[in-house]
Every structure is written in C-alpha cells, then in structure tokens.
Design a protein around this motif. Structure first.
Motif, PDB file in Angstrom:
ATOM      1  N   PHE A 130      29.817  19.464  57.164  1.00  0.00           N
ATOM      2  CA  PHE A 130      28.782  19.908  56.228  1.00  0.00           C
ATOM      3  C   PHE A 130      27.413  19.375  56.643  1.00  0.00           C
ATOM      4  N   VAL A 131      27.368  18.068  56.901  1.00  0.00           N
ATOM      5  CA  VAL A 131      26.087  17.432  57.191  1.00  0.00           C
ATOM      6  C   VAL A 131      25.530  17.929  58.525  1.00  0.00           C
TER       7      VAL A 131
ATOM      8  N   THR B   5      24.405  21.727  58.576  1.00  0.00           N
ATOM      9  CA  THR B   5      23.149  22.000  57.876  1.00  0.00           C
ATOM     10  C   THR B   5      21.972  21.378  58.610  1.00  0.00           C
TER      11      THR B   5
ATOM     12  N   TRP C 188      27.096  17.566  49.511  1.00  0.00           N
ATOM     13  CA  TRP C 188      28.527  17.723  49.212  1.00  0.00           C
ATOM     14  C   TRP C 188      29.349  17.096  50.328  1.00  0.00           C
ATOM     15  N   GLY C 189      28.924  17.361  51.567  1.00  0.00           N
ATOM     16  CA  GLY C 189      29.611  16.743  52.702  1.00  0.00           C
ATOM     17  C   GLY C 189      29.578  15.226  52.610  1.00  0.00           C
TER      18      GLY C 189
ATOM     19  N   MET D 246      24.696  16.401  45.404  1.00  0.00           N
ATOM     20  CA  MET D 246      26.104  16.530  45.039  1.00  0.00           C
ATOM     21  C   MET D 246      26.844  15.210  45.233  1.00  0.00           C
TER      22      MET D 246
ATOM     23  N   LEU E  84      15.755  18.215  55.059  1.00  0.00           N
ATOM     24  CA  LEU E  84      16.154  19.466  54.406  1.00  0.00           C
ATOM     25  C   LEU E  84      15.260  19.838  53.241  1.00  0.00           C
TER      26      LEU E  84
ATOM     27  N   ILE F 297      19.088  18.706  44.915  1.00  0.00           N
ATOM     28  CA  ILE F 297      20.401  18.710  44.282  1.00  0.00           C
ATOM     29  C   ILE F 297      21.251  17.714  45.040  1.00  0.00           C
TER      30      ILE F 297
ATOM     31  N   LEU G 113      23.937  31.775  46.854  1.00  0.00           N
ATOM     32  CA  LEU G 113      24.946  30.799  47.272  1.00  0.00           C
ATOM     33  C   LEU G 113      25.955  30.647  46.145  1.00  0.00           C
TER      34      LEU G 113
ATOM     35  N   ARG H 281      14.725  23.311  51.360  1.00  0.00           N
ATOM     36  CA  ARG H 281      15.923  24.134  51.580  1.00  0.00           C
ATOM     37  C   ARG H 281      17.007  23.644  50.628  1.00  0.00           C
ATOM     38  N   PRO H 282      16.837  23.940  49.344  1.00  0.00           N
ATOM     39  CA  PRO H 282      17.725  23.343  48.335  1.00  0.00           C
ATOM     40  C   PRO H 282      19.196  23.683  48.538  1.00  0.00           C
ATOM     41  N   LEU H 283      19.482  24.892  49.008  1.00  0.00           N
ATOM     42  CA  LEU H 283      20.888  25.252  49.153  1.00  0.00           C
ATOM     43  C   LEU H 283      21.551  24.451  50.269  1.00  0.00           C
ATOM     44  N   GLU H 284      20.800  24.229  51.357  1.00  0.00           N
ATOM     45  CA  GLU H 284      21.340  23.400  52.440  1.00  0.00           C
ATOM     46  C   GLU H 284      21.514  21.957  51.979  1.00  0.00           C
TER      47      GLU H 284
ATOM     48  N   LEU I 289      22.188  20.989  49.056  1.00  0.00           N
ATOM     49  CA  LEU I 289      23.399  20.981  48.235  1.00  0.00           C
ATOM     50  C   LEU I 289      24.641  20.842  49.114  1.00  0.00           C
ATOM     51  N   LEU I 290      24.689  21.618  50.192  1.00  0.00           N
ATOM     52  CA  LEU I 290      25.868  21.578  51.061  1.00  0.00           C
ATOM     53  C   LEU I 290      25.976  20.242  51.784  1.00  0.00           C
ATOM     54  N   ALA I 291      24.853  19.757  52.305  1.00  0.00           N
ATOM     55  CA  ALA I 291      24.896  18.497  53.056  1.00  0.00           C
ATOM     56  C   ALA I 291      25.323  17.353  52.150  1.00  0.00           C
TER      57      ALA I 291
ATOM     58  N   GLY J  25      33.454  16.528  55.797  1.00  0.00           N
ATOM     59  CA  GLY J  25      32.157  16.073  55.266  1.00  0.00           C
ATOM     60  C   GLY J  25      31.115  16.038  56.370  1.00  0.00           C
TER      61      GLY J  25
ATOM     62  N   PHE K 187      16.575  15.261  40.963  1.00  0.00           N
ATOM     63  CA  PHE K 187      16.398  16.697  40.836  1.00  0.00           C
ATOM     64  C   PHE K 187      14.978  16.995  40.351  1.00  0.00           C
TER      65      PHE K 187
END
Lengths: 250, 546, 375
Positions: free
Chosen positions: C336-337, C340, B353-354, B283, B341, B281, C69, B344-347, B349-351, C333, B275
């Motif tokens: 998500f990847v 994005t 998480w996935g 996750m 990415l 980020i 978000l 693009r911190p929010l993306e 975060l999502l990726a 999962g 970070f």
C-alpha cells in the motif's frame, strides 16, 4: 412564482447572497440583452464570481430573482440544466479535460443529447466531425487536435475552453478574466474573438485588465460590495467619483 | 499471568481486612464483660438450658430484651449450632474445639466440657434467632452491620423485630440503611395478619415512595386475603414505581450513552485534528490508540516487576508515555509517508491503511495475537450509587478524562502559538505559508498532536476494552462517523457528534439490540450525510472556533 | 474515437483464451507427476483469482475512470456471492444433515418452520442469476442515488462506502437475518445438477470464470471507449467543468457505479461455488480495501492493470500465507505504502512510461494515456 416575460435575455433582480453572515451579493440587479456584450469590473470581493455562481446555478440566492430567456427561473435549477438552457461559463483559471485530446474536449462540449445512455450509444457522425473541424479552426487549435489538453500552453487552454463554450452553442457566455496570464498579442486576439462571438450571442466578460476592457469597447458595469456601483460606457464609468475611489484609485 | 498477580493482590487485601475484624471482635466482648449485671439476663439464660423449643424461643426474646452485651454472641452461637448446655451451664464451642463459658467467656476446664450438648433449634426458633440478631444489630455503630441486619429482618418478616426496628429508624442517619429499614418495616406490617388496614395502607405508601426493585417485589407478593383497597393501592404504587424505575433506567442508558460518547470522543478527537487541519485521512489512527493501550500494558508490566507500590499510579505514568510514543510514531509517519501525498487524499487513505496493517502486524509479532490484561487501579474500581443509577468509577473517570482532554485541546488550539499556526494553516494554507509559517513543520506537529491524543485515548480505552492488536480497528469506523457527522475541522462538532452517536446508540440498544442499533445508526448517518455533506457544524466552523 | 478492441484488449483476450485452454489441459491431460501437471486443488484456486480479477475490474471502472474510490465493493461481491449461495443451498434439498426437503440446515437448527420470503425462488437458477445482478445493482443504485445527488465526493464518499459494507457485515452476522449468521452458507452439493466437488464441474467453473472475466473486460472496454466513458473521465478530472457543459454528473456516476456493482456481484457469484462457502467475513472493510490495492498495483484506469494487479497480489498472498504467514500483512501494508508513494500509476503505468521513453513517438500519447490516472 411565475417569471415575468422580459425582452432581456438575462434578468437579475434584487439578488442577495450571504455566506456565514457575509453579504457577497447585496440586492444586485442586472439586465443583459440578447446579443449584448457586457464587461463587469470591480475590486476583489465585489461579488463578480458570486454573481456568475448565481447565474450558473452554483450558488442559490437568499433573496431576489434570476430569470433567463424570459421564462426560466435560474434559482430553481442545477448547473447542468442551466448549461443545457444555453448558458456557458468559462472559469478564471482555464479548466479543460487534461487527459482528453483537444478534439475530444470539443466533442464532449458539442451540443447533443446529454443523457448517459445516449452517450453510451452515440457514434460520431459527419455533421459532428465538421462542427469540430470548424470550431478547432476558429480557436486556432486545428494543428493540436490529437494532443492531450494537458500539453497545451496556458493561452491555448484558454482558447480551447472558449472553443468548448462555443461548441455548447449557448445563448449567453460568461467569461471570467479571459486575458489573465496571456501575452499582449494573445490578449488582443482574445478581444477580437470575443467581439466576433458577441455578434451572434450575448457575452458577459469579467475582467480586471482595463486595456482589455477598453479594447472590447462595450457597456461596462462596475460592482462594489455586491451591488452595482455604476453602469454605462467605459469613459463615463471610469469618470465616476465612487468608481475611482473604490476601484481605479486616484 | 497478569490476572494471577492481580487476583493475588485482591485476595491479600480481603484476607487482611478479615483478620483485622477477627482481631477486634472478641476484644469488644471481653471488654464489655466486666460491666455485666444479673437480672432478666440470667433468667433468659436459664430458659435456654431446658431443651424445650418454646422455652428456647422465649429465652431468645428475653435475651434481646435484657440488652446484655453478651447476648449477641450467645444468639449468634445458637444460630451457628455452637451453643452448648448442661449442668445449668451454657458454653460456646470455639473454633479450635475449646469451649468457653457463655456468660463469662472464660475457657472451661476439660471435665466440664465433656458433658455438654448443643442447644437444639427448630424452624420457629431459627426464625426468632434470625429476627433477634437482626434487631440487635440494627443499632450497631457499624453501618454495614446495620444494613445486614435490616436485610435479615426483611427476610424473616418477624413482627418481634418491629419495636427495635422503630427504635433504630428513629435514630438512623444514613439514607441507604434507612431505606432498607423502611422496606423491612413495611414487609413486616404487610405480612402480619393482625396489623390494622390503616397501617397496611401506610406501608404500601411507604413502599411506593421508596420506589425501588425490592419495593416492587414486596408489592407484587401481597399476602393472600388482602382487602380490595389494599390491592388497589398496591397496584397503583407498583405502577408508580415501575414508571419511576423506567425513568431511572432511561437515565442509566443516557449515562451509558455519555460514557460511550466520551470513548468515541477520545478516539475521534485526534482524528478531528489531523483531518481538520491537514485534510488528511489517517486510517492508521486506530493503531495509535492501540499503541497507547499497549504502552499502558508495558508500564504496568514494569511496575509489577519492579515497583508494585506504584500500581495505583500506573495510568498517570502511562499517559505522558503514550502521548510521546504515539506522537513520535505519528510524526515519523507524517515525515516519511504522508507529506509526499498532500493534496492526494485518496492516496493518503490507502497509504495510511497500509501503515495500519504494518503496525497491527508489528504489535502482533511483538506481543502475540491474544488479549493482554491491563489492570484497573483500586481507585477506579467499584461503583457510585446515585439514586437508581449505578455509575462505575472507571466509566466516570473516562468521562471526566475525555472532557479534560477536549478542554485542553481547545485551550491549546486557542491560546498556544502552535494552535494559532494550526488554525492559520487550516483556513488558508498558502496564505499561512506566505506570512512565514513553516507549514510543513506545523503539519508534522499537528499530526504528532493528533496521534499523541490517540495514544492517551488508548490509555483510557485499555481500562474498558480488550487490549489486542485489533483494538484500533474496532474504533476507526466509529471515529470516522463521529468526525464526518460532527463536521470537519471543528472540535465542538466532534464533541456533539460523539455524544449524539453515543447516546443514540445506547438508547436504541434496548429496542433494537446492540447490532441492529448500530446498523440503524450507520444507516442514519449515511442518510444524514446526504443532507449535510459537510457535517453538522461545517458552516458555523469559523464562528464556533473563534 | 478509440475502438473497443485495441491492442491492449487483444493481448488480454488472447492471454485469457490461452488460460482457458492450458490450465484445464494441464490438469486433465498431463500425467500426474509430470512437470506440466496441475494438481486438482489449483484449478479452483486459479478460478478464485479470476473472480478477484473481475472484482478488481469493477473497482477500476469506478475508481480509475470515474474517480470514485469505493471502499465497499466487497459488499457487492459478497451480495452476489450470497445470491449464488442461496441457490446452492436450495439445491442441497433433503441431503442436508437434518434432511429437511425445503429448509437449509441452519434454519432447521434455529427451529424455523418455514422459508423466509426472500429465499423463495432461489431454487430456480435463472431467478438466482437475476438476483446476482439485481441485488448488488439495486444497493448501488440506492446508495449512489443518495450520495451522488447530494454531491458527497472524495474521502467522504469512501468512508460512507466503508460504513455501508461494515453495516452489512454486522447485519449478516445476525442469525435472525436468515443468511446463516456467523457460519454463512456452505456444504453445497451441486450446481445445475453437477456436483460442485467433481473435477469436471471445477474445470467448467474455471472456464466460466475466464469467460466472465473476458466478457466483463470487453464490456468495460466498450463503456470506457464510448462517449459515456469520455464523460466519466471528464468528471474524474474536472467535475464542475463537466457539469457546466450541461452533463448531469450524478446520472453518469450512478450508471457507472451500478454497472460496476453488478460486475462485482457476478464475480462473487462465481467465487462461491469454487471456494465452497460464503460468510459475513466477505463484507469486512479490509477485503474491499484490498481489492483497491490490486487495482493500484496493476495500474488504475487501465482495466488490464486491474486484472494484472489482482492476479499478482493474490498469487503473492498465496505464496506468503503458505511460506511465511506472519509476514503477509507486512508485505501487504508495505505494498500500500510503496505503490502510493513510488508507483502511483501502477505496473502498467510504469511499463507504459518506460515503453514511451524507448520509442518516444508523440502520436502514441493518445489512446492508453488518456485513461491514465489523474491526480
């Protein structure tokens, strides 16, 4: 503390700002009159941007006072309130709303009730439409009014931003390096536009481009290490030994 | 399965120790036998053969007085009901039913054994036996036996043990045993009707000074008819002890807090790197911890099957492996996903998480959804008693380990070229790029380092938490809280953040309960972030790092 | 100024109206056994999807248009659900296992003697309705007031919202909170006097869900096409520019965040009677993030995309968890990847791009594209 009533529009006195022990502004004092245009020059790190931050409420000084229009203590207000008082700011890199059309950019900047629920219920009336037309005309973007701001050229974005500032109807305009990245023709046009604007309101221009400053033909203030180094007509300032030493070079 | 193996080993160790004791015990007695001499000892023995409780009682006392080395074995037999008498002889029945002569320890011939009867005991005799055994073993060279003896005397509160107790106290060197003896002595004095008021007050004072739970219990159960000043003294001593105990209790909670803090530090420190350096980020960070824990599990599996002798070293083998595996996965994630990415911190975060969902499910598919047993090496089990504190060795190890990891990372960041480049990239990515630092390589390595550290955190956490696919999930929010609270991009902030949250959590727990305490803490952090949106150490960042 | 009902809105509303007619008709009118027959359990399932679509809409309003978000919208959904659950619980009356006329079963079980104060009033439907809006709204208002005023933005805000829903989850797991602890609220009997199990009630709830979604969609359209909506998008794209124009950014964010939380609360309230249970699991951070991915899949900042994404992903989830349950998390999962990385503007964004390339008429770039994703 009650702010002193002064004939000046903007009055900075003894303003000091430190970041992590670094003095970005060091007892800076500056006064701008109504309808005055002032050019601010100085080397990188002289505190030009920090000065603008203090005036617009982005940075809070550790010491000193900043008074606007005789009675408003700028150090106690936030950016939005200061903007509503009548101070407009143009950033160094043009900042417009890229996902809005040119027209909507101007619409958002138009002087109006800024509260959320008024915005929710507002409808565009005839007066607003005429104001928008006039402003677009003035910044020469009438033909592009339905395009997204993202599609504009760099120079057009600079002008759009100036148009947005005018839409705010500010008493004081702060303009950071308006000529950066512009062609010679655009630069000359911009100087004309600013001079025209300064007829009805005060303008403070921060600029590196000495030709541009010369074009403006106004009083110049040279900043260095957070304080005023010299002030006066460009010829006097540029003849100053210290200014030559720290900024212009020999 | 793993638990079975572990239990098996534990039992093997214990039964081995017992066997050793059984082997050595008789040898001592037999060896001492040759120096036995007649006198008060023989008189005492005769008293045991009269089938009269009063005689038996006196005999036990006399036996103790005699100081004969066989005395202990005989009294022990009396307690166990294996002391037999008949024809003026005493015998002890052995485990296989064969009786031995009590005085000589030589086996009896079958005809002699036939007419023997057990020596009977009543409660009074039983008490005397208890005290006698206690006072005799009070002088044993074995520390553990002395401790047991003191406990036995404490239970019996028999005044007869007082002389031997005093004798033992005079020469006792071990603090723990001495405390037990003092407790026993005070208990006897308080319990004895004819002890002087001065002695009693002194005993209360002694208990007050001991200041432990036992002393508190003794003071609370003063015998009826105690004098007012004694009661007052006892109450005062109780209060002192209670305050003292509360202090120890608080200290114990602080220790739990430090221990939790180091767990949080371990989990969060890798996050602070990724970070802080890259503004990424991650996750999936918790899953790196989980992978480290599973690495430990696999290492132990291999060791159990192929080299059981190495079990004590399993964690040391797992550490570098976990670092490499988690680090490699981290680098792969960075190269394959995250680098596309940046900015693009929010993306991101999502990726990530996935990715965490994929890693969790992957581990679940490979190892099953249930908890896996990770064993604790012998050297990490047990606890250290420090005054009123009980510090388990595994927690101590984790605290030390967390600080070691922290110090190592500080050194790496400060003195290695990777650290230098990482700091350069943190402070000014574009400038770092233009002076020739390959920022994308540094990103990958920094991400690998952060993930690797998460992996070794997993090795440590496998010792105190359930190793399951959800392991990482339970730490991710707490880790983020630590990093956000401490301030981004600053390891010292992470340290202070982790310790503050750990200690605050454990200090809140006794008042608010575990769940409510945690909720309160989350709310406190949410409020704190409003005040300092960039965390505790954000502004001093550069100063603290330099 | 773009109109509230644009072409996209017409399509969405017509499709929703069709769903409200066709699905009940297939369930009621088509003979069982015919290909057009829809079995009874599918009606509440589709109703559930619609509730999720409304939740996705609320997430899109804050994320797609305002750039916030939120990883905690599941909390607002669950609070709305609990408010409805409390009403349904009070409706059970003496028909519970312990037959207490006032106390719900779990309170009798916990040996509670009287109703906690916050359960008062929930026997009245209008009061419950008010709470469905007020409780999520109030939480969002308080949280947002603190967060936006001190300019917590970006990932920090996301993590804080996640911590918020996590804290609520822990709280609702506690028995002494008075919300049924671990088991939550369940065993409902009837709603407004109609049995929740009855076929007709289920169809009514489904139609109601369609109506709520349509109303929510029109409301969102109204907001985003107003000047307020333009300011909000401006905040998303250039927050400090907006501030220097004199807009109090925190007020705008607060309005949108609170409104969005109320929408999520309504979605939760409609969800509970259709699935028949609400428990603390609904607060799980994973649920909130899943709602975000619905929006990402459909295309954020498009409203219609949020609805589409919620329907597509949840239909996929139903199929996966039925056919190959162990692969569902891999699929989610991966979604998500991949989204994005390769489809940052979602299905609608990608479709829009293809559509534009086919037609390439420049004046079309205004309306829809204006609301497209920024970063």
């Amino acid at each position: 503390m009650s702010a002193p009533t002064t004939p000046t529009l903007l009055y900075l006195d003894n303003v000091t700002v430190t970041f992590d022990g670094f003095r970005a502004l060091n007892a800076l004092s500056l006064a701008i009159d109504h309808h005055e245009m002032r050019a601010i020059i100085g080397p990188n790190g002289a505190g030009k941007t920090t000065m603008m931050d203090v005036i617009t409420g982005k940075a809070k000084p550790d010491d000193g006072q900043a008074v606007f229009d005789g009675s408003h203590d700028l150090t106690a207000l936030d950016e939005a309130t200061i903007a509503e008082l009548g101070i407009g700011r143009k950033f160094q890199t043009p900042t417009v709303f890229e996902h809005h059309t040119v027209e909507d950019n101007i619409l958002l900047a138009l002087k109006a009730d800024r509260r959320p629920f008024s915005a929710l219920l507002s409808r565009r009336d005839k007066v607003e439409r005429e104001r928008i037309d006039a402003l677009l005309e003035r910044v020469r973007l009438n033909r592009h009014r339905h395009r997204l701001a993202a599609e504009l050229s760099h120079g057009q974005k600079q002008w759009l931003e100036i148009g947005m500032l005018l839409a705010q109807e500010p008493k004081l305009l702060l303009v950071d390096e308006p000529a950066a990245g512009m062609t010679d023709q655009e630069t000359a046009d911009t100087a004309d536009l600013l001079r025209d604007i300064a007829k009805t309101r005060a303008v403070v221009v921060v600029e590196h481009d000495m030709t541009f400053v010369r074009d403006l033909g106004v009083k110049v203030t040279c900043l260095h290490e957070g304080s005023v180094l010299a002030e006066g007509p460009l010829d006097v300032v540029s003849a100053n030994e210290r200014v030559i030493e720290v900024y212009l070079g020999r | 399965m793993a638990a079975l193996i572990l239990n098996f080993w534990a039992h093997r160790m214990i039964s081995f120790r017992n066997a050793l004791r059984a082997l050595l015990g008789p040898l001592v007695v037999v060896g001492a036998l040759s120096s036995a001499h007649a006198g008060p000892y023989d008189d005492a023995l005769i008293k045991l053969t009269t089938d009269n409780y009063a005689d038996t009682d006196a005999g036990v006392a006399a036996l103790v007085e005699s100081g004969n080395p066989r005395a202990e074995a005989i009294i022990e037999a009396l307690r166990a009901g294996t002391l037999l008498y008949g024809d003026g002889k005493l015998a002890i029945r052995g485990p296989a039913g064969v009786a031995v002569d009590a005085t000589t320890a030589t086996p009896l011939v079958a005809s002699d054994a036939g007419s023997l009867k057990p020596v009977r005991v009543n409660n009074r005799v039983r008490r005397a036996v208890e005290a006698a055994l206690g006072s005799m073993t009070l002088l044993s060279p074995d520390q553990r036996r002395r401790l047991d003896a003191a406990a036995a005397v404490l239970r019996s509160r028999d005044a007869a043990a007082l002389p031997s107790l005093d004798k033992a106290l005079a020469q006792e060197k071990v603090e723990r045993v001495k405390i037990a003896m003092l407790e026993a002595r005070a208990a006897i004095i308080l319990n004895q009707p004819d002890s002087s008021p001065g002695d009693r007050l002194a005993a209360v004072a002694t208990l007050g000074n001991l200041g432990n739970q036992n002393a508190l219990a003794l003071l609370a159960n003063l015998p009826a008819g105690a004098s007012p000043e004694l009661t007052a003294a006892a109450r005062q001593a109780s209060e002192t002890i209670a305050a003292n105990l509360a202090l120890w209790n608080a200290a114990q909670n602080v220790w739990y807090g430090i221990s939790l803090g180091s767990v949080l530090l371990l989990a969060a420190i890798g996050l602070a790197i990724t970070f802080g350096t890259m503004g990424v980020i991650n996750m999936a960070h918790g899953e790196m911890v989980m992978i480290g824990a599973y690495t430990t599990f696999m290492v132990q599996e291999v060791i159990r099957n192929h080299a059981p002798g190495l079990f004590g070293a399993s964690l040391f083998i797992a550490l570098p492996l976990a670092f490499l595996i988690a680090g490699a996965i981290g680098i792969a994630i960075e190269r394959l996903v995250i680098r596309f990415l940046y900015g693009r911190p929010l993306e991101t975060l999502l990726a990530t998480w996935g990715l965490s969902l994929i890693l969790q499910q992957g581990v679940r598919t490979m190892f099953g959804p249930s908890n896996r047993e990770v064993g604790t090496p012998e050297w990490m089990s047990g606890a250290l008693q420090l005054g009123g504190l009980s510090l388990t060795y595994n927690r101590i190890a984790i605290v030390i380990f967390a600080f070691a990891v922290f110090a190592t990372l500080l050194l790496v960041l400060r003195y290695t070229s990777l650290g230098l480049y990482m700091r350069a990239v943190t402070q000014n990515r574009r400038m770092a790029g233009s002076v020739g630092i390959r920022t994308s390589r540094i990103d990958a390595l920094a991400f690998g380092l952060g993930s690797g550290v998460a992996g070794i955190a997993g090795v440590a956490l496998s010792q105190i938490d359930n190793v399951s696919p959800n392991l990482g999930q339970s730490y991710i929010i707490d880790s983020f809280m630590v990093v956000v609270f401490g301030g981004v991009g600053n390891l010292w902030g992470t340290l202070v953040g982790a310790m503050t949250l750990g200690v605050a959590n454990k200090l809140l727990e006794p008042f608010a309960g575990a769940v409510l305490g945690k909720i309160l803490l989350l709310v406190a952090i949410i409020l704190f972030i409003q005040r300092r949106p960039r965390g505790l150490f954000a502004l001093k960042g550069r100063a603290a790092e330099a | 100024m773009s109109t509230i009902i644009n072409r996209q809105a017409v399509v969405v509303l017509v499709l929703l109206a069709l769903a409200a007619i066709v699905i009940p008709a297939m369930n009621l009118a088509a003979a069982p056994g015919s290909v057009f027959h829809l079995s009874d359990h599918l009606v509440p399932l589709f109703g559930k999807y619609l509730c999720f679509a409304l939740l996705a809409l609320s997430v899109d309003l804050v994320w797609g248009f305002c750039g916030i978000l939120s990883l905690g919208h599941g909390a607002f959904f669950a609070l709305g659900g609990y408010a409805m659950g409390m009403y349904l619980m009070r409706q059970v009356g003496s028909r519970g296992v312990y037959a207490d006329p006032v106390l719900p079963d779990f309170m009798v079980f916990l040996n509670w003697k009287e109703l906690p104060w916050f359960w008062e009033g929930f026997n009245h439907f209008p009061y419950a309705l008010l709470m469905i809006l007020a409780v999520p709204g109030a939480l969002a208002f308080v949280f947002g007031w603190f967060a936006f005023r001190s300019r917590v933005t970006g990932v920090y805000l996301s993590i804080m919202t996640q911590a918020m829903t996590f804290a609520l989850m822990l709280a609702f797991f506690r028995n002494d909170m008075g919300f049924g602890g671990n088991n939550g609220l369940t065993d409902f009997k009837d709603i407004l006097g109609f049995s929740v199990q009855a076929k007709s009630t289920r169809i009514a709830l489904f139609v109601l869900s369609v109506a709520a979604l349509a109303a929510g969609y029109v409301l969102c359209r109204w907001v985003v096409s107003s000047k307020l909506g333009k300011v909000v998008v401006a905040i998303r794209d250039a927050e400090s520019r907006t501030r220097f124009l004199g807009y109090h950014v925190e007020q705008y964010k607060l309005v949108v965040f609170t409104l969005s939380a109320m929408l999520a609360g309504v979605a939760g309230a409609l969800y509970v009677p259709q699935v028949g249970i609400i428990n603390p699991g609904e607060f799980a951070p994973a649920n909130s993030i899943e709602a975000v991915i619905w929006v990402a899949v459909g295309g954020r900042g498009t409203l219609a995309g949020a609805i589409l994404g919620a329907l597509v992903v949840n239909a996929g989830k139903t199929w996966f968890t039925g056919a190959v349950p162990e692969y569902w998390l891999f699929a989610l999962g991966g979604l998500f990847v991949l989204v994005t990385l390769f489809m940052p503007t979602g299905i609608l964004g990608a479709a829009d791009k293809v559509w534009k390339r086919l037609r390439s008429r420049p004046e079309d770039t205004r309306g829809e594209l204006a609301s497209q994703a920024a970063e």
